[in-house]
Design an enzyme around this catalytic site. Structure first.
Site, PDB file in Angstrom:
ATOM      1  CE  LYS A  99      10.790  -2.342  -6.020  1.00 28.73           C
ATOM      2  NZ  LYS A  99      11.466  -3.393  -6.784  1.00 28.73           N
ATOM      3  CD  GLU A 108      16.689 -12.200  -9.029  1.00 30.80           C
ATOM      4  OE1 GLU A 108      16.188 -12.765  -8.045  1.00 30.80           O
ATOM      5  OE2 GLU A 108      16.306 -11.089  -9.441  1.00 30.80           O
ATOM      6  CE  LYS A 140      13.159 -10.423 -10.790  1.00 32.56           C
ATOM      7  NZ  LYS A 140      13.907 -10.145  -9.642  1.00 32.56           N
ATOM      8  CD  GLU A 158       9.534 -10.929  -9.326  1.00 30.05           C
ATOM      9  OE1 GLU A 158      10.756 -10.813  -9.323  1.00 30.05           O
ATOM     10  OE2 GLU A 158       8.818 -10.425  -8.455  1.00 30.05           O
ATOM     11  CG  HIS A 213      21.434 -35.632  -6.039  1.00 34.36           C
ATOM     12  ND1 HIS A 213      22.002 -36.787  -5.569  1.00 34.36           N
ATOM     13  CD2 HIS A 213      22.460 -34.838  -6.448  1.00 34.36           C
ATOM     14  CE1 HIS A 213      23.320 -36.696  -5.663  1.00 34.36           C
ATOM     15  NE2 HIS A 213      23.623 -35.516  -6.192  1.00 34.36           N
ATOM     16  CB  CYS A 249      -0.935   0.098   1.199  1.00 35.28           C
ATOM     17  SG  CYS A 249      -2.050  -1.284   1.360  1.00 35.28           S
ATOM     18  CG  ASN A 277       1.288   0.612   4.361  1.00 37.58           C
ATOM     19  OD1 ASN A 277       0.947  -0.560   4.256  1.00 37.58           O
ATOM     20  ND2 ASN A 277       2.518   1.029   4.152  1.00 37.58           N
ATOM     21  N   GLY A 278      -0.798  -1.059   6.569  1.00 41.82           N
ATOM     22  CA  GLY A 278      -0.455  -1.929   7.696  1.00 41.82           C
ATOM     23  C   GLY A 278      -1.598  -2.882   7.968  1.00 41.82           C
TER      24      GLY A 278
END
Ligand code: F6R
Length: 643
Positions: A638, A513, A517, A520, A536, A2, A114-115
């Site tokens: 974000k 990573e 990427k 997402e 394995h 938010c 926000n929270g």
């Protein structure tokens, strides 16, 4: 998660010839919300107040992205306002509907938040018992009603009808204190009331909030991006502080009710750093910002004697010499940066480094002592899990060093020392330049410790620094030479439903990573593995045509290189389509690669600064080919400010 923004200008502002900042609350809020939209984009809304007769408090909100709010505003056509608050939401309590969008209205006031309020069920029952009807499923609306109940009682206790705007603002400050004392959980709360049209009342606990100090106007935001187009003069807000903002004054009270002077600073980001600058998306722009992000993170770190200096390192050198373990706490991409740091710091400093996902850390009774250095890595500096990990580590006696991109953020303020990454604002939800600058800062930390503890000779440290200094130009060249080819590859493979990423040594976190990427931004199944782990179990996933990215170490490290070549052969023999990221001139990969992405040579430990770049470009291109919004992927925000 938010984003919140507030603006208050002069009361005479409705007059078109009014003072600077006059009547422009709506413009400021929309600009701020567009810059904060990366924090959440399920819905957005604003509340505006004005001193005139007629409608003195206007609330407009809309489900979906900010453009929907803009359309709703065009329809509503609100009059110029003297103060306003705005919100862009990442849903927690209640789905992403217009009813649940903020601001929430109660009586004469409106609130954004926000929270998460953890005791909201009990409080909701109390508010309903007091006769209030709630229109949303949110915890925030409960807070709005609690505030209004308290505020109305205080107004009623005064002489009816005689409370002027200043007195009303003062009473709302008292209500804010009384109500927030009863809240459990996290909040940054802003409130406006039509009874005090030149004021915003705010409070904060563990959710981000900063003040922007203007000329004849003042601002609030979840981070400085909210107001950086209007002022670069910012002030910190600490936990449990309550604030009153008017056009020409900011008053801050601490938890004990004393007036305190907040720390201020000049924001070094300018507003243009947070615009796309000609690129199609923020993610594209931020991928291209990477050479500068690395260069800026390295800037000014070497003194006249050629020694590495970290001015922000406020931890006593004697303490740093005595540490016997480093624990890196971070989440997501930042944790992968920490994973790269492990290889570098252990190699250079001979100190064991553990990587811990911040949300797992404090729940498993970790072994932490005064001899442990906890390194928290975070772009936003507001990731709630990482904040809690830092607090837990410090409670156990560990010193905490923060590697953070956002000045004045909670982690930066709570840690014993901060090493800032200078990546500039990262707006796209998927982290790119922050990752690269976090790795760069980790290298600086490793080299600093090696220098301080005598693990490396000064000329060795100088050599590493020289090599690091060459990385921005190498990233630049890599972008120039490989970007088009990698983009085309992303477009060609847009219909694939699954990808594997393999790496060894520092290539392993890069593989993780690369997979993250793609997941997402393109919503495609992707897995990253340590190449040696394949046999394995995961090799069972390999089937005809499966695209497998393999990050190949330099042939100058034959032990690693040759093993990875064998791994490529293993997957190729089973029908995989191999996309190989290899050093320029490494011809050993050619017979086993369907596609080769060539990377400039660099020292092995610094290889992630280069090898991750094509994976970022690939993910963005594939997502765009699927028609997706790469800057604001579904379900994400974000800054993850809830646990
Ligand atoms: C992925 C991504 C996230 C963040 C993570 C930590 O692209 O951006 O995985 O890295 O949420 O965020 P910060 O660094 O703000 O603590």
């Amino acid at each position: 998660m938010c984003g919140i923004v507030g603006h208050v200008g002069p009361l005479n502002s409705i007059n078109p010839a009014g003072a600077p900042g006059s009547g422009r609350s709506l413009e400021v809020l929309l600009d701020g919300l567009s810059r904060l939209e990366y924090r959440g984009y399920d819905s957005a809304g604003i509340a505006l107040v004005r001193p005139d007769d007629g409608e003195r408090l206007t609330v407009v909100k809309a489900a979906g992205k900010l453009d929907n709010l803009r359309a709703a505003l065009d329809e509503a056509g609100p009059a110029p306002a003297t103060a306003g608050i705005g919100h862009t939401r990442w849903a927690t309590h209640g789905g992403p509907t217009t009813e649940n969008a903020h601001p929430h209205r109660a009586g004469t006031l409106a609130v954004v938040h926000n929270g998460i309020i953890e005791n909201f069920r009990a409080l909701r029952a109390e508010v309903e018992e007091a006769g209030r009807t709630l229109l949303s499923a949110t915890d925030t609306e409960v807070v709005a009603h609690l505030l209004d109940l308290d505020f109305s009682a205080r107004l009623a206790a005064g002489e009816a009808g005689t409370v002027g705007p200043d007195a009303a603002a003062a009473l709302l400050v008292e209500s804010m204190r009384a109500v927030t004392d009863r809240l459990e959980g996290t909040f940054a709360l802003l409130a406006v009331t039509e009874l005090a049209p030149g004021a915003i009342i705010a409070a904060r606990r563990s959710s981000p909030l900063v003040i922007g100090l203007g000329e004849g106007e003042n601002f609030l935001g979840s981070d400085v991006a909210a107001f950086v187009a209007f002022t670069t003069h910012a002030a910190e807000v600490d936990d449990d502080q309550v604030l009153l903002l008017t056009a020409d004054a900011v008053t801050v009270w601490d938890a004990a009710g004393n007036v305190v002077t907040p720390n201020t600073w000049e924001v070094s980001w300018d507003a243009s750093a947070a615009v796309k600058g000609g690129y199609e998306t923020f993610m594209d722009k931020e991928i291209h910002d990477q050479p500068t992000a690395v260069a800026d993170t390295l800037l000014g770190r070497v003194n006249d004697r050629g020694e590495l200096v970290l001015d922000e390192m406020r931890i006593d050198p004697a303490v740093l010499r005595s540490i016997d373990k480093i624990i890196v706490v971070a989440c997501g991409t930042a944790a992968y940066a920490g994973h790269v740091a492990k290889y570098a710091i252990e190699h250079w400093c001979r100190i064991p480094v553990e990587i811990e996902l911040a949300h797992e850390f404090r729940y498993r009774d970790p072994i932490v002592s005064e001899k442990t250095l906890t390194v928290a890595i975070s772009q936003s500096g507001e990731t709630m899990d990482t904040i809690h990990a830092v607090r837990h580590a410090r409670e156990q006696g560990s010193r905490a060093l923060a590697i953070v991109n956002t000045y004045g953020s909670t982690i930066a303020r709570e840690a014993d020392a901060v090493l800032y990454t200078h990546a500039g604002p990262e707006v796209a939800v998927a982290s790119t330049k922050a990752f690269i600058s976090q790795i760069t800062a980790c290298y600086l930390l490793g080299l600093y410790l090696a220098q301080l503890r005598g693990n490396k000779w000064p000329d060795e440290v100088a050599d590493y620094l020289e090599n690091l200094g060459k990385m921005p130009a190498k990233i630049e060249r890599l972008l120039a030479e490989q970007e088009d080819m990698v983009r085309e590859l992303g477009e060609q493979l847009a219909d694939q439903t699954s990808f594997l990423f393999l790496g060894r040594h520092v290539g392993y976190p890069v593989a993780l990573e690369g997979a993250l990427k793609l997941k997402e931004v393109a919503y495609v199944h992707a897995e990253g593995f340590a190449a040696g782990e394949l046999k394995h179990g995961p090799i069972a996933l390999v089937e005809e045509g499966l695209p497998v990215f393999v990050i190949v170490p330099t042939p100058r490290r034959p032990v690693l290189h040759d093993k990875v070549i064998s791994n490529i052969q293993e997957v190729r023999a089973r029908g995989a389509r191999t996309i190989v990221i290899a050093e320029e001139g490494d011809e050993a990969v050619t017979p086993f690669a369907d596609t080769v992405i060539r990377i400039p040579a660099a020292p092995t430990l610094m290889w992630p600064l280069l090898t991750v770049v094509p994976l970022q470009i690939f993910a963005a291109a594939l997502a765009k080919a699927r028609g997706l919004d790469v800057d604001q992927p579904r379900n994400l925000a974000k800054s993850v400010t809830v646990e």
